[in-house]
Design an enzyme around this catalytic site. Structure first.
Site, PDB file in Angstrom:
ATOM      1  N   SER A  60      -4.858  -0.635  -2.638  1.00 59.06           N
ATOM      2  CA  SER A  60      -5.781  -0.147  -3.667  1.00 59.06           C
ATOM      3  C   SER A  60      -6.779   0.847  -3.095  1.00 59.06           C
ATOM      4  O   SER A  60      -7.120   0.821  -1.918  1.00 59.06           O
ATOM      5  CB  SER A  60      -6.539  -1.322  -4.289  1.00 59.06           C
ATOM      6  OG  SER A  60      -5.641  -2.266  -4.823  1.00 59.06           O
TER       7      SER A  60
HETATM    8  N1  SAH Z   1      -4.937  -5.462  -3.478  1.00 55.59           N
HETATM    9  C1  SAH Z   1      -3.705  -4.973  -2.915  1.00 55.59           C
HETATM   10  C2  SAH Z   1      -2.920  -4.287  -4.012  1.00 55.59           C
HETATM   11  C3  SAH Z   1      -1.469  -4.237  -3.751  1.00 55.59           C
HETATM   12  S1  SAH Z   1      -0.517  -3.625  -5.110  1.00 55.59           S
HETATM   13  C4  SAH Z   1      -4.011  -4.024  -1.765  1.00 55.59           C
HETATM   14  O1  SAH Z   1      -5.114  -3.490  -1.716  1.00 55.59           O
HETATM   15  O2  SAH Z   1      -3.150  -3.810  -0.903  1.00 55.59           O
HETATM   16  C5  SAH Z   1      -0.262  -5.079  -6.055  1.00 55.59           C
HETATM   17  C6  SAH Z   1       0.462  -6.213  -5.406  1.00 55.59           C
HETATM   18  O3  SAH Z   1       0.717  -7.198  -6.413  1.00 55.59           O
HETATM   19  C7  SAH Z   1       1.821  -5.852  -4.808  1.00 55.59           C
HETATM   20  O4  SAH Z   1       1.871  -6.246  -3.468  1.00 55.59           O
HETATM   21  C8  SAH Z   1       2.811  -6.635  -5.685  1.00 55.59           C
HETATM   22  O5  SAH Z   1       3.952  -7.075  -4.966  1.00 55.59           O
HETATM   23  C9  SAH Z   1       1.962  -7.792  -6.145  1.00 55.59           C
HETATM   24  N2  SAH Z   1       2.462  -8.458  -7.352  1.00 55.59           N
HETATM   25  C10 SAH Z   1       3.010  -7.905  -8.453  1.00 55.59           C
HETATM   26  N3  SAH Z   1       3.355  -8.854  -9.340  1.00 55.59           N
HETATM   27  C11 SAH Z   1       3.004 -10.048  -8.777  1.00 55.59           C
HETATM   28  C12 SAH Z   1       3.111 -11.411  -9.210  1.00 55.59           C
HETATM   29  N4  SAH Z   1       3.633 -11.747 -10.389  1.00 55.59           N
HETATM   30  N5  SAH Z   1       2.663 -12.367  -8.369  1.00 55.59           N
HETATM   31  C13 SAH Z   1       2.129 -12.062  -7.162  1.00 55.59           C
HETATM   32  N6  SAH Z   1       2.006 -10.801  -6.706  1.00 55.59           N
HETATM   33  C14 SAH Z   1       2.438  -9.801  -7.514  1.00 55.59           C
END
Ligand code: SAH
Length: 213
Positions: A60
């Site tokens: 993010s």
């Molecule tokens: N806060 C993180 C954002 C990563 S993007 C950062 O700063 O790196 C969002 C993440 O949510 C991804 O890694 C994706 O795999 C995860 N995600 C998507 N759907 C999900 C679900 N149903 N349960 C758990 N994680 C999920």
């Protein structure tokens, strides 16, 4: 490019964009974002942008991490937070600087393993990791005083509403495709109110099967 000066410039930009909570600014300053992205992208780690972390996911943008954290903590510091979407672990680390206990859920196994390993080696020992579909929350540890979701569902999952404590706050992007809004759900003695914070773009919250990479 990963120097203290570069990080300081990021903090000044966040301040100029309206992040006012000094606790949040200090936490963002402390977290070494360059160690949570691929080496090839480390030189861009303190630009205020999202960057790819593999598996079609992104780390993010610092402004959004700061805004979500500030919104989540605006009524006081919770003791425990549920985070859905660990990804690189960047938002997780910012939370871990501020909150005693973090429960974080990720559905892509290699991302969960990598962030667990990195965050442990950075000395964070107040984070519990789980490979799971986070739209079901983490029932065994519910209720949570605070829930932060970093992937966007079309609608707020019912399980997350139910696992929010009676005075709890949840910050979650909601919407279809690129048309999403960051929503604050706050509960006051059973009554839940919703407030739209800002237009955002997150990867979708994927319900169902886990992903082995
Ligand atoms: N806060 C993180 C954002 C990563 S993007 C950062 O700063 O790196 C969002 C993440 O949510 C991804 O890694 C994706 O795999 C995860 N995600 C998507 N759907 C999900 C679900 N149903 N349960 C758990 N994680 C999920």
């Amino acid at each position: 490019m990963t120097s203290a000066r570069t990080r300081q410039r990021l903090i000044e930009r966040l301040r100029a964009q309206g992040i006012r909570d000094e606790r949040v600014l200090t936490a963002v300053q402390k977290v070494p974002r360059h160690l949570l992205v691929d080496e090839a992208l480390a030189s861009r780690a303190y630009e205020d942008t999202a960057l790819p972390i593999g598996y079609g996911q992104t780390i993010s943008q610092p402004y959004i991490v700061a805004l979500m954290t500030q919104t989540l903590l605006a009524a006081g510091t919770p003791r425990r937070v549920l985070e859905v979407g660990t990804g690189s672990g960047y938002q997780t680390a910012v939370l871990a600087e501020l909150v005693p206990e973090i429960y974080t859920v990720e559905r892509i196994e290699p991302l969960m393993r990598r962030s667990r390993q990195q965050l442990r080696s950075l000395g964070y020992h107040n984070i519990h990791f789980r490979l799971s579909d986070g739209s079901w929350g983490w029932e065994a540890h519910a209720p949570f005083e605070a829930i932060l979701v970093t992937a966007a569902p079309k609608e707020i999952p019912e399980a997350l509403r139910q696992q929010l404590g009676t005075q709890g706050r949840m910050v979650i992007p909601v919407g279809d495709g690129e048309l999403q809004e960051l929503v604050l759900v706050s509960r006051q003695d059973g009554e839940a109110t919703e407030e739209r914070i800002e237009r955002v773009t997150f990867v979708p919250l994927v319900a169902g099967n886990l992903c082995a990479g």
